[in-house]
Design a protein around this motif. Structure first.
Motif, PDB file in Angstrom:
ATOM      1  N   UNK A 207      -2.540  -7.230  -8.990  1.00 43.26           N
ATOM      2  CA  UNK A 207      -3.120  -6.009  -9.557  1.00 43.26           C
ATOM      3  C   UNK A 207      -3.248  -4.973  -8.443  1.00 43.26           C
ATOM      4  N   UNK A 208      -3.308  -3.706  -8.844  1.00 41.27           N
ATOM      5  CA  UNK A 208      -3.315  -2.592  -7.897  1.00 41.27           C
ATOM      6  C   UNK A 208      -4.375  -1.582  -8.320  1.00 41.27           C
ATOM      7  N   UNK A 209      -4.988  -0.916  -7.339  1.00 40.35           N
ATOM      8  CA  UNK A 209      -6.027   0.073  -7.628  1.00 40.35           C
ATOM      9  C   UNK A 209      -5.676   1.403  -6.971  1.00 40.35           C
ATOM     10  N   UNK A 210      -5.907   2.492  -7.724  1.00 42.47           N
ATOM     11  CA  UNK A 210      -5.735   3.850  -7.188  1.00 42.47           C
ATOM     12  C   UNK A 210      -7.100   4.396  -6.804  1.00 42.47           C
ATOM     13  N   UNK A 211      -7.198   4.849  -5.543  1.00 40.87           N
ATOM     14  CA  UNK A 211      -8.426   5.502  -5.079  1.00 40.87           C
ATOM     15  C   UNK A 211      -8.103   6.921  -4.638  1.00 40.87           C
ATOM     16  N   UNK A 212      -9.031   7.835  -4.926  1.00 41.83           N
ATOM     17  CA  UNK A 212      -8.904   9.196  -4.447  1.00 41.83           C
ATOM     18  C   UNK A 212      -9.411   9.294  -3.023  1.00 41.83           C
ATOM     19  N   UNK A 213      -9.238  10.462  -2.423  1.00 38.31           N
ATOM     20  CA  UNK A 213      -9.715  10.667  -1.059  1.00 38.31           C
ATOM     21  C   UNK A 213     -11.248  10.664  -1.018  1.00 38.31           C
ATOM     22  N   UNK A 214     -11.865  10.789  -2.203  1.00 39.35           N
ATOM     23  CA  UNK A 214     -13.328  10.708  -2.304  1.00 39.35           C
ATOM     24  C   UNK A 214     -13.829   9.270  -2.372  1.00 39.35           C
ATOM     25  N   UNK A 215     -12.888   8.303  -2.345  1.00 38.43           N
ATOM     26  CA  UNK A 215     -13.266   6.894  -2.383  1.00 38.43           C
ATOM     27  C   UNK A 215     -13.458   6.330  -3.779  1.00 38.43           C
TER      28      UNK A 215
ATOM     29  N   UNK B  94       0.846  -1.187   0.000  1.00 36.27           N
ATOM     30  CA  UNK B  94       0.000   0.000   0.000  1.00 36.27           C
ATOM     31  C   UNK B  94       0.885   1.242   0.000  1.00 36.27           C
ATOM     32  N   UNK B  95       0.505   2.223  -0.809  1.00 32.61           N
ATOM     33  CA  UNK B  95       1.280   3.453  -0.947  1.00 32.61           C
ATOM     34  C   UNK B  95       0.345   4.659  -0.893  1.00 32.61           C
ATOM     35  N   UNK B  96       0.870   5.770  -0.380  1.00 32.70           N
ATOM     36  CA  UNK B  96       0.160   7.043  -0.438  1.00 32.70           C
ATOM     37  C   UNK B  96       0.779   7.908  -1.529  1.00 32.70           C
ATOM     38  N   UNK B  97      -0.059   8.615  -2.271  1.00 34.36           N
ATOM     39  CA  UNK B  97       0.405   9.560  -3.278  1.00 34.36           C
ATOM     40  C   UNK B  97       0.061  10.953  -2.770  1.00 34.36           C
ATOM     41  N   UNK B  98       1.094  11.780  -2.574  1.00 39.78           N
ATOM     42  CA  UNK B  98       0.916  13.118  -2.018  1.00 39.78           C
ATOM     43  C   UNK B  98       1.215  14.175  -3.072  1.00 39.78           C
ATOM     44  N   UNK B  99       0.523  15.301  -3.004  1.00 42.82           N
ATOM     45  CA  UNK B  99       0.728  16.364  -3.991  1.00 42.82           C
ATOM     46  C   UNK B  99       1.904  17.256  -3.606  1.00 42.82           C
ATOM     47  N   UNK B 100       2.105  18.353  -4.368  1.00 42.31           N
ATOM     48  CA  UNK B 100       3.252  19.227  -4.135  1.00 42.31           C
ATOM     49  C   UNK B 100       3.201  19.923  -2.778  1.00 42.31           C
ATOM     50  N   UNK B 101       2.011  20.017  -2.197  1.00 43.47           N
ATOM     51  CA  UNK B 101       1.865  20.633  -0.866  1.00 43.47           C
ATOM     52  C   UNK B 101       1.929  19.585   0.246  1.00 43.47           C
ATOM     53  N   UNK B 102       2.292  18.355  -0.126  1.00 44.44           N
ATOM     54  CA  UNK B 102       2.409  17.223   0.802  1.00 44.44           C
ATOM     55  C   UNK B 102       1.063  16.807   1.394  1.00 44.44           C
TER      56      UNK B 102
ATOM     57  N   UNK C  49      -4.162  10.428  -3.203  1.00 45.15           N
ATOM     58  CA  UNK C  49      -4.579   9.091  -3.639  1.00 45.15           C
ATOM     59  C   UNK C  49      -3.904   8.021  -2.785  1.00 45.15           C
ATOM     60  N   UNK C  50      -4.476   6.812  -2.834  1.00 44.53           N
ATOM     61  CA  UNK C  50      -3.809   5.628  -2.284  1.00 44.53           C
ATOM     62  C   UNK C  50      -3.707   4.584  -3.391  1.00 44.53           C
ATOM     63  N   UNK C  51      -2.611   3.852  -3.388  1.00 42.90           N
ATOM     64  CA  UNK C  51      -2.431   2.707  -4.295  1.00 42.90           C
ATOM     65  C   UNK C  51      -2.405   1.473  -3.406  1.00 42.90           C
TER      66      UNK C  51
ATOM     67  N   UNK D 191      -2.779  15.759 -11.807  1.00 45.74           N
ATOM     68  CA  UNK D 191      -3.010  14.589 -10.956  1.00 45.74           C
ATOM     69  C   UNK D 191      -2.712  13.302 -11.725  1.00 45.74           C
ATOM     70  N   UNK D 192      -3.081  13.289 -13.000  1.00 43.64           N
ATOM     71  CA  UNK D 192      -2.826  12.116 -13.837  1.00 43.64           C
ATOM     72  C   UNK D 192      -1.327  11.859 -13.938  1.00 43.64           C
ATOM     73  N   UNK D 193      -0.545  12.925 -14.194  1.00 48.72           N
ATOM     74  CA  UNK D 193       0.914  12.784 -14.277  1.00 48.72           C
ATOM     75  C   UNK D 193       1.478  12.274 -12.959  1.00 48.72           C
ATOM     76  N   UNK D 194       0.988  12.818 -11.851  1.00 51.12           N
ATOM     77  CA  UNK D 194       1.455  12.392 -10.526  1.00 51.12           C
ATOM     78  C   UNK D 194       1.191  10.910 -10.312  1.00 51.12           C
ATOM     79  N   UNK D 195       0.009  10.442 -10.684  1.00 51.55           N
ATOM     80  CA  UNK D 195      -0.341   9.025 -10.478  1.00 51.55           C
ATOM     81  C   UNK D 195       0.486   8.120 -11.398  1.00 51.55           C
ATOM     82  N   UNK D 196       0.604   8.476 -12.676  1.00 50.35           N
ATOM     83  CA  UNK D 196       1.370   7.641 -13.616  1.00 50.35           C
ATOM     84  C   UNK D 196       2.827   7.543 -13.167  1.00 50.35           C
TER      85      UNK D 196
END
Length: 200
Positions: free
Chosen positions: A144-152, A99-107, A111-113, A181-186
């Motif tokens: 397999x892995x799934x990306x979810x946003x904070x909105x679920x 499990x991984x967390x994806x954080x934006x430029x403001x930390x 998303x979660x993977x 966000x797409x670039x960050x996730x990819x």
């Protein structure tokens, strides 16, 4: 700089002719999206994302924040130093679910993977130790892995495709998403693939 107008699914295909962990990313039409090269013999992970295999143009750089891989995180920047965010391993490394967390430029977490089925990796690890048979686990034990946003909502899925030596992964987008966000996730996914592939 962002990765945009991507035609999904994207194929991640590792080269088996190099010692380094290099792989190509192509779209559904076979067009180059990026060429990923992991620098060898580095104490800290250092990954360069180029436009294609010619390595003529560097697009992004992903670097670990510490030497030891325990709860390390990986900063994602473009060539002019713009910070896109970072990928952070969630919890300790284990044979169980990744499990991984994806954080934006403001930390801030965006998303979660999460690995979909922990048993696949568990059996892959067990069967992979069996002589001869273990060589073929890449054909029938594929996580397999799934990306979810904070909105679920589920935004992306990544699947390891049946292949000898676990050479291919396929990334699909489930719903539309902002370009940054797409670039960050990819970019997070390509770093995660290197980490997960190294685990076996």
């Amino acid at each position: 700089m962002v990765l945009n107008n991507l035609n999904y699914p994207l194929d991640f295909k590792f080269k088996i002719t190099t010692l380094a962990s290099d792989f190509n990313i192509t779209d559904r039409n076979g067009n180059y999206v990026a060429y990923v090269r992991q620098k060898m013999f580095k104490l800290k992970e250092d990954v360069i994302v180029f436009n294609d295999e010619s390595k003529a143009k560097e697009l992004f750089r992903i670097q670990a924040n510490q030497w030891i891989d325990f709860n390390a995180s990986y900063s994602i920047k473009d060539t002019i130093g713009k910070n896109f965010g970072r990928l952070a391993r969630k919890g300790m490394r284990s044979i169980w679910k990744s499990s991984y967390n994806v954080l934006d430029e403001a930390d801030q977490q965006k998303f979660t993977i999460t690995e979909d089925n922990a048993w696949v990796k568990f059996f892959d690890g067990m069967v992979g130790e069996i002589p001869i048979i273990g060589m073929f686990t890449g054909y029938f034990l594929n996580p397999s892995y799934t990306v979810k946003g904070m909105d679920g909502k589920e935004y992306f899925t990544l699947k390891k495709m049946p292949s000898f030596f676990g050479r291919r992964f396929q990334l699909d987008r489930l719903i539309d998403i902002d370009d940054e966000d797409e670039s960050l996730v990819v970019l997070s996914f390509l770093m995660m693939v290197l980490l997960e592939r190294a685990r076996g």
